[in-house]
Design a protein around this motif. Structure first.
Motif, PDB file in Angstrom:
ATOM      1  N   ASP A 164     135.838   0.463  31.933  1.00 60.78           N
ATOM      2  CA  ASP A 164     135.892   0.630  33.538  1.00 60.78           C
ATOM      3  C   ASP A 164     135.896  -0.883  34.052  1.00 60.78           C
ATOM      4  O   ASP A 164     136.566  -1.173  34.843  1.00 60.78           O
ATOM      5  CB  ASP A 164     134.800   1.615  34.036  1.00 60.78           C
ATOM      6  N   HIS A 165     134.756  -1.540  33.629  1.00 58.60           N
ATOM      7  CA  HIS A 165     134.521  -3.081  34.299  1.00 58.60           C
ATOM      8  C   HIS A 165     135.703  -3.896  33.754  1.00 58.60           C
ATOM      9  O   HIS A 165     136.256  -4.491  34.300  1.00 58.60           O
ATOM     10  CB  HIS A 165     133.145  -3.344  34.027  1.00 58.60           C
ATOM     11  N   ARG A 168     138.649  -3.125  36.211  1.00 50.49           N
ATOM     12  CA  ARG A 168     138.351  -3.852  37.615  1.00 50.49           C
ATOM     13  C   ARG A 168     138.617  -5.407  37.293  1.00 50.49           C
ATOM     14  O   ARG A 168     139.429  -5.880  38.212  1.00 50.49           O
ATOM     15  CB  ARG A 168     137.024  -3.525  38.014  1.00 50.49           C
ATOM     16  N   ASN A 182     144.756   0.008  36.065  1.00 51.97           N
ATOM     17  CA  ASN A 182     143.943   1.213  36.370  1.00 51.97           C
ATOM     18  C   ASN A 182     143.452   1.759  35.312  1.00 51.97           C
ATOM     19  O   ASN A 182     143.862   1.724  34.075  1.00 51.97           O
ATOM     20  CB  ASN A 182     144.977   2.156  37.471  1.00 51.97           C
ATOM     21  N   GLY A 244     142.994  -1.710  40.131  1.00 54.60           N
ATOM     22  CA  GLY A 244     141.618  -1.427  39.937  1.00 54.60           C
ATOM     23  C   GLY A 244     140.762  -0.437  40.246  1.00 54.60           C
ATOM     24  O   GLY A 244     139.754  -0.413  40.482  1.00 54.60           O
ATOM     25  N   THR A 245     141.682   0.806  40.281  1.00 51.48           N
ATOM     26  CA  THR A 245     141.079   1.988  40.474  1.00 51.48           C
ATOM     27  C   THR A 245     140.775   3.037  39.144  1.00 51.48           C
ATOM     28  O   THR A 245     141.374   2.654  38.057  1.00 51.48           O
ATOM     29  CB  THR A 245     142.050   3.042  41.326  1.00 51.48           C
TER      30      THR A 245
END
Ligand SMILES: NC(=O)c1ccc[n+]([C@@H]2O[C@H](COP(=O)([O-])OP(=O)(O)OC[C@H]3O[C@@H](n4cnc5c(N)ncnc54)[C@H](OP(=O)(O)O)[C@@H]3O)[C@@H](O)[C@H]2O)c1
Length: 262
Positions: A164-165, A168, A182, A244-245
């Motif tokens: 996840d990071h 982003r 994403n 970035g979602t």
């Protein structure tokens, strides 16, 4: 606006089964040229043949272990040698494990991180120049365990939190180059993934799914196709300014604080 991937080259890792298979089939139906990766050659070739049937386009099956440098390098090289470009990278391949802190299990930790984190970092890095060239995009397949606090699958949950990071930060790094990044974060999704790590028979798995569905606010688990539909939506022009979602597709499961509490 219809979604159309004609003339687009899409690489799906972990395409020999489950969510990756559903994603490959949906991209194939939408006209994409596909590079498909997995370790099980028989299953990978069967998925490639099913994709071929849909629109007559022959996918490139790549048998490779993405937990190794050689496997990752082979995947990047064969894709670019064959198609000469890349528009969408779907980092889907991963393994899970029921491992916590006690007892300490470094073998499992290393295996999970090698495939679920290191492989993604390396493959993405090798393919970024091609994605910058095409102004393409990346969709990472995460998991709601990245943010839910559940005991039982610690290295896997840590790996998905890292993914996840990664999503982003790489989104911010590549935005000026016109590349979107994403993640789709599935909840419980019908595949062999959980059955394998819990060592269940098909019958036990179906029974468990029925019971577990009572914890899912929408009352049912996801199917591979539910995840695939979100992946193609995010990868398409419909989402041209989305980056970035992390989009959860989980029937609301992430809001259930403790499994079995309803
Ligand atoms: N199922 C769920 O409930 C669930 C929930 C949340 C998130 N997810 C995520 O969704 C993604 C797909 O899971 P799934 O349910 O479809 O699992 P699956 O049915 O077990 O499929 C996993 C895929 O990854 C491939 N793979 C695994 N290790 C690999 C390696 N070292 N090199 C190359 N390919 C490898 C497998 O292919 P080979 O065996 O042929 O190598 C297979 O195609 C994973 O990222 C998983 O973490 C799943």
């Amino acid at each position: 606006m219809n979604i159309d991937f004609s003339d687009k080259v899409v690489l799906v890792t972990g395409a020999s089964a489950g969510i990756g298979e559903s994603t490959a089939l949906l991209f194939a139906a939408l006209g994409a040229k596909l590079s498909l990766v997995g370790r099980n050659e028989g299953k990978l070739r069967a998925v490639a043949a099913a994709c071929h049937k849909l629109r007559g386009l022959q996918p490139l099956p790549i048998v490779a272990d993405l937990g190794t440098d050689e496997g990752v390098q082979k995947t990047a090289k064969e894709t670019l040698d064959h198609f000469g470009r890349l528009d969408v990278l779907v980092n889907n391949a991963a393994i899970g494990a029921l491992t916590s802190l006690q007892p300490l299990d470094m073998k499992t930790f290393d295996e999970v991180f090698r495939i679920d984190v290191r492989g993604v970092y390396q493959l993405t890095g090798l393919l970024v120049p091609a994605l910058i060239e095409s102004k393409g995009n990346i969709v990472n397949i995460s998991s709601i365990v990245a943010t839910m606090v559940n005991v039982g699958s610690l290295p896997y949950s840590m790996a998905k939190a890292a993914l996840d990071h990664f999503t982003r930060i790489v989104a911010l790094e590549l935005a000026p180059k016109g590349v979107r990044v994403n993640a789709v974060s599935p909840g419980i999704t019908v595949s062999d993934f959980i059955k394998r790590i819990t060592d269940q028979t098909e019958e036990q798995y179906r029974e468990w799914l029925g019971q577990y569905s009572k914890n899912i606010p929408m009352g049912e688990p996801c199917l591979g196709d539910d995840i695939a539909k979100m992946v193609v939506h995010i990868a398409s022009e419909h989402s041209r300014l989305v980056t970035g979602t992390i989009v959860e597709v989980d029937g609301g499961l992430r809001f259930t604080p403790i499994a079995g509490s309803r």
